[in-house]
Design an enzyme around this catalytic site. Structure first.
Site, mmCIF file in Angstrom:
data_model
loop_
_atom_site.group_PDB
_atom_site.id
_atom_site.type_symbol
_atom_site.label_atom_id
_atom_site.label_comp_id
_atom_site.label_asym_id
_atom_site.label_seq_id
_atom_site.Cartn_x
_atom_site.Cartn_y
_atom_site.Cartn_z
ATOM 1 N N GLU A 148 0.890 -1.166 0.000
ATOM 2 C CA GLU A 148 0.000 0.000 0.000
ATOM 3 C C GLU A 148 0.917 1.202 0.000
ATOM 4 O O GLU A 148 1.536 1.526 1.018
ATOM 5 C CB GLU A 148 -0.860 0.014 1.272
ATOM 6 C CG GLU A 148 -1.755 -1.187 1.449
ATOM 7 C CD GLU A 148 -2.869 -1.240 0.432
ATOM 8 O OE1 GLU A 148 -3.162 -0.202 -0.193
ATOM 9 O OE2 GLU A 148 -3.438 -2.324 0.244
ATOM 10 N N CYS B 100 -3.037 8.634 3.613
ATOM 11 C CA CYS B 100 -2.813 8.087 2.269
ATOM 12 C C CYS B 100 -4.005 8.350 1.358
ATOM 13 O O CYS B 100 -3.861 8.408 0.145
ATOM 14 C CB CYS B 100 -2.545 6.598 2.361
ATOM 15 S SG CYS B 100 -3.839 5.702 3.219
HETATM 16 P P1 NAP Z 1 8.261 4.949 4.753
HETATM 17 O O1 NAP Z 1 9.382 5.851 5.024
HETATM 18 O O2 NAP Z 1 8.266 4.173 3.499
HETATM 19 O O3 NAP Z 1 8.183 3.972 6.020
HETATM 20 C C1 NAP Z 1 7.173 3.014 6.133
HETATM 21 C C2 NAP Z 1 7.666 1.854 6.974
HETATM 22 O O4 NAP Z 1 8.702 1.180 6.276
HETATM 23 C C3 NAP Z 1 8.248 2.261 8.324
HETATM 24 O O5 NAP Z 1 7.862 1.332 9.292
HETATM 25 C C4 NAP Z 1 9.743 2.199 8.064
HETATM 26 O O6 NAP Z 1 10.484 1.973 9.220
HETATM 27 C C5 NAP Z 1 9.825 0.997 7.153
HETATM 28 N N1 NAP Z 1 11.042 0.899 6.369
HETATM 29 C C6 NAP Z 1 11.915 1.879 6.027
HETATM 30 N N2 NAP Z 1 12.905 1.364 5.270
HETATM 31 C C7 NAP Z 1 12.656 0.041 5.136
HETATM 32 C C8 NAP Z 1 13.313 -1.024 4.459
HETATM 33 N N3 NAP Z 1 14.426 -0.843 3.759
HETATM 34 N N4 NAP Z 1 12.772 -2.265 4.528
HETATM 35 C C9 NAP Z 1 11.634 -2.471 5.213
HETATM 36 N N5 NAP Z 1 10.971 -1.496 5.871
HETATM 37 C C10 NAP Z 1 11.468 -0.257 5.828
HETATM 38 O O7 NAP Z 1 6.870 5.736 4.781
HETATM 39 P P2 NAP Z 1 6.335 6.764 5.890
HETATM 40 O O8 NAP Z 1 7.110 8.015 5.771
HETATM 41 O O9 NAP Z 1 6.227 6.115 7.223
HETATM 42 O O10 NAP Z 1 4.837 6.984 5.416
HETATM 43 C C11 NAP Z 1 4.467 7.937 4.481
HETATM 44 C C12 NAP Z 1 4.172 7.313 3.140
HETATM 45 O O11 NAP Z 1 3.312 6.202 3.311
HETATM 46 C C13 NAP Z 1 3.441 8.249 2.198
HETATM 47 O O12 NAP Z 1 4.047 8.199 0.944
HETATM 48 C C14 NAP Z 1 2.029 7.694 2.136
HETATM 49 O O13 NAP Z 1 1.377 7.926 0.926
HETATM 50 C C15 NAP Z 1 2.230 6.260 2.369
HETATM 51 N N6 NAP Z 1 1.034 5.666 2.988
HETATM 52 C C16 NAP Z 1 0.256 4.826 2.243
HETATM 53 C C17 NAP Z 1 -0.861 4.255 2.791
HETATM 54 C C18 NAP Z 1 -1.732 3.310 2.018
HETATM 55 O O14 NAP Z 1 -2.597 2.666 2.617
HETATM 56 N N7 NAP Z 1 -1.556 3.165 0.737
HETATM 57 C C19 NAP Z 1 -1.210 4.528 4.112
HETATM 58 C C20 NAP Z 1 -0.399 5.390 4.840
HETATM 59 C C21 NAP Z 1 0.726 5.951 4.262
HETATM 60 P P3 NAP Z 1 11.264 3.124 10.021
HETATM 61 O O15 NAP Z 1 10.248 3.968 10.683
HETATM 62 O O16 NAP Z 1 12.053 2.307 10.971
HETATM 63 O O17 NAP Z 1 12.082 3.872 9.009
#
Ligand code: NAP
Length: 519
Positions: A256, A295
C-alpha cells in the site's frame, strides 16, 4: 529517557545503542527512544511461525474471531490513554487520534463478527463443487487453508493504531501469527497497544510480536509460507519488493504505497447546492485531517473551468477557518506535521508544485495557536497554471496541501485523473447520472475505491478518506498494486487456495460441504 522495547518470542527485549528518537512534534522535544539493534529478529520469526502459528491454526474462525473481539476491548479500555499518546507523539488533535484508535477497534470488531459468521471450520471452500469426469463420484472444489508461516507487517507512521490492527485482525483471523513493525517516529501508540495486549493476556504465545526500531535483517528469515503487508512510501515498497528473500521464496507481498487521490466536481453542481457544500466540507476535511498525512487525502481537485474561481475562494475560506496549533487544546483543529523531515519534504513539495501552480492560500507556517515551536504548515491550496504539468500528477505532498485543476470536458477530467497512474481513492461529486457513468467507465480502473458524493447521501457518509473494513483498500500502479481488507477477501493474502480433488463424500466431509451443495 524511556527506551521502547520489542516484544519477541514472548519476552520484552531492549535493543542496544541509542536508537532512533521519538519527538513531540509540537514542542520538538525528544520523548522516547527505540532500537532493535542486536536483537535476534530471525529467532523471533521462527518462534512466531512455530509456536504462534500452531496455536492459531488449532482454533476455528469463530474462536479466532473471539480473540479479535477481546483485542478490540483491550484497546477500547485504554482509549483515553492512547489518544493522549497520539496527541503527544503524533501531533494529532483529539479528533485525529480518535479516528486512528476507533478505526483500530472498529476493524477488529468487523473481523470478529466475520469470524463468527465463518464458524468453527478452519478451511473455506471457494465456489461450488464440480464433477470432474463421467462418474459423478469424482469431484473437485477450491479451498482456502491458513498459510503455515508468519505475517510481517511494516507500517507507515500516520496511523499507528489503525494500520497495525487492521492488518493484524485479518492475519490473525486467517490463522497466521503477526510480527508487526510500526514506523519509529510514532511508535508510542503502537507500543502501548502491544503492551496492553500482553498485560491482558489476550493472545496465545507467539501470535503477536513487536519490533520497536529498524527492520534490521528480519526479511532474511522469511520463507515460502510467509507474507508481508507493507504500508508506506513507494520507494520503500520497491526495496521490499526486490529484497532477495522475497524474490527467492516468492514471499507474498501486499504493498500500500502513495497516491495522488483526486476529487472531481461534476459540471452539473451549482455553487450553494447541497452537493457543492458536501464537496467543500469533505474536501476541507481531507486536506486538514491528520494534517493531510493520510494516504487517502485528496491531492488533486478537478473542477469545471466555469466554476474554478468560486471553488478557489470558497475552499480558501474554509481552510483559513481551521485553527492550527498545539493539538492538546480543544479549539485546535489541525496539529503539526510529525517530524522535521516531514516538514522539510512538504515544503520542498510545495516549492516543486509552485513551478506549475500558484499558492491561493497557506504555503507557509501561518498563524499557530499555543505553540512557539513545532513542525507546522498552514492548510494550503494551490491553483494549477497548466493542468497538464507532470509534477501536479506525480508529486505526492504528504501534508495539508491540495491542488485545484480546471478541466474543460468530462473526458478531459477523466484523462487528467488517470495521470495519477493509479490511486487509492477517487471521489466524484455530482447529481447527474450520465456524468457519473462516464466517470465510472473513465476512471474506476485507475482506483481501488471510487466514491460518488451526491445530494441524496450528503448527510450520511464519512467522506472518501475513511477506509472501511468491509471494502477493499489499495490501488493499482503507483498506489502499490495491493489490496487489503474487503471483508473475507482480505484473508486470501494469508491463506493458500488449493484445488481439492477426490471422492464426493470425502471431499464434502473434509470441507464441511452439505451433501451435494456449496459450503
Ligand atoms: P516509509 O518511510 O516508506 O516507512 C514506512 C515503513 O517502512 C516504516 O515502518 C519504516 O520503518 C519501514 N522501512 C523503512 N525502510 C525500510 C526497508 N528498507 N525495509 C523495510 N521497511 C522499511 O513511509 P512513511 O514516511 O512512514 O509513510 C508515508 C508514506 O506512506 C506516504 O508516501 C504515504 O502515501 C504512504 N502511505 C500509504 C498508505 C496506504 O494505505 N496506501 C497509508 C499510509 C501511508 P522506520 O520507521 O524504521 O524507518
Amino acid at each position: 529517557m524511556k527506551k521502547l522495547a520489542s516484544y519477541l518470542h514472548n519476552e520484552w527485549k531492549t535493543g542496544t545503542g541509542d536508537g532512533a528518537s521519538l519527538y513531540n512534534p509540537t514542542t520538538e522535544v525528544v520523548i522516547a527512544r527505540a532500537s532493535s539493534d542486536g536483537l535476534d529478529l530471525g529467532a523471533a520469526v521462527s518462534y512466531a511461525r512455530d509456536i504462534g502459528g500452531a496455536a492459531l491454526r488449532e482454533l476455528g474462525f469463530a474462536q479466532r474471531g473471539a480473540l479479535l473481539a477481546k483485542l478490540s476491548d483491550t484497546i477500547h479500555k485504554r482509549r483515553d490513554e492512547l489518544i493522549a499518546l497520539a496527541v503527544e507523539n503524533g501531533g494529532n488533535t483529539r479528533g485525529d487520534a480518535k479516528f486512528d484508535v476507533d478505526g483500530a477497534t472498529a476493524t477488529l470488531q468487523h473481523y470478529a463478527e466475520l469470524g463468527k459468521t465463518l464458524g468453527e471450520r478452519r478451511v473455506i471452500a471457494d465456489g461450488p463443487t464440480m464433477q470432474l469426469g463421467r462418474n459423478p463420484r469424482w469431484i473437485g472444489v477450491h479451498a482456502w487453508s491458513s498459510a503455515q508461516g508468519v505475517a510481517v507487517h511494516v507500517n507507515a507512521y500516520n496511523f499507528p493504531a489503525w494500520n497495525m490492527m487492521e492488518k493484524a485482525a485479518v492475519a490473525l483471523l486467517a490463522g497466521v501469527p503477526v510480527v508487526t513493525k510500526p514506523a519509529q517516529s510514532t511508535l508510542l501508540v503502537a507500543h502501548r497497544i502491544v503492551e496492553a495486549i500482553v498485560e491482558d493476556k489476550v493472545l496465545p504465545a507467539g501470535a503477536l510480536s513487536l519490533v520497536s526500531g529498524g527492520i534490521g535483517k528480519l526479511f532474511d528469515a522469511l520463507g515460502p509460507q510467509d507474507a508481508i503487508a507493507f504500508t508506506g512510501s513507494a520507494q520503500t515498497g520497491t526495496k521490499i519488493r526486490t529484497h532477495e528473500s522475497v524474490v527467492r521464496h516468492s514471499v507474498r507481498l501486499n504493498v500500500e504505497a502513495d497516491s495522488l487521490n483526486s476529487a472531481v466536481l461534476g459540471p452539473d453542481v451549482e455553487q450553494g447546492s447541497a452537493t457543492y457544500e458536501m464537496f467543500l466540507r469533505e474536501l476541507a476535511k481531507e486536506v486538514t485531517q491528520k494534517s493531510g498525512q493520510k494516504c487517502t487525502a485528496t491531492r488533486r481537485v478537478f473542477v469545471n473551468e466555469a466554476i474554478a474561481k468560486d471553488v478557489e475562494r470558497d475552499l480558501c475560506e474554509r481552510l483559513s477557518e481551521v485553527v492550527v496549533g498545539d493539538p492538546s487544546h480543544n479549539e485546535v483543529k489541525m496539529g503539526p506535521l510529525v517530524t522535521a523531515q516531514q516538514l522539510a519534504d512538504v515544503r520542498a513539495g510545495i516549492a516543486t508544485l509552485q513551478k506549475h501552480a500558484r499558492v491561493a492560500c497557506g504555503g507557509d507556517r501561518g498563524k499557530v495557536a499555543h505553540a512557539e515551536k513545532g513542525w507546522f504548515i498552514a492548510p494550503t491550496l494551490l491553483v494549477a497554471n497548466d493542468a497538464g504539468a507532470a509534477p501536479l500528477h506525480d508529486v505526492e505532498v504528504f501534508g495539508p496541501v491540495t491542488t485545484l485543476i480546471a478541466y474543460k470536458t468530462p473526458d478531459d477530467a477523466a484523462k487528467l485523473v488517470r495521470r495519477g497512474q493509479g490511486s487509492l481513492v477517487g471521489s466524484v461529486y455530482s447529481d447527474d447520472e450520465p456524468f457519473c457513468e462516464s466517470m465510472l467507465h473513465g476512471i474506476a480502473a485507475a482506483h481501488g475505491r471510487l466514491y460518488f458524493g451526491s445530494e441524496k447521501i450528503a448527510e450520511h457518509t464519512f467522506g472518501p478518506g475513511t477506509v472501511l473494513a468491509g471494502l477493499v483498500h489499495g490501488g493499482p500502479g503507483r498506489a502499490g498494486g495491493g489490496e487489503e481488507l474487503g471483508g473475507v477477501r482480505g484473508l486470501e493474502h494469508y491463506m493458500q487456495r488449493t484445488a481439492i480433488q477426490g471422492s464426493k463424500p470425502t471431499v464434502e466431509r473434509l470441507l464441511g460441504i452439505a451433501a451435494g451443495g456449496a459450503a
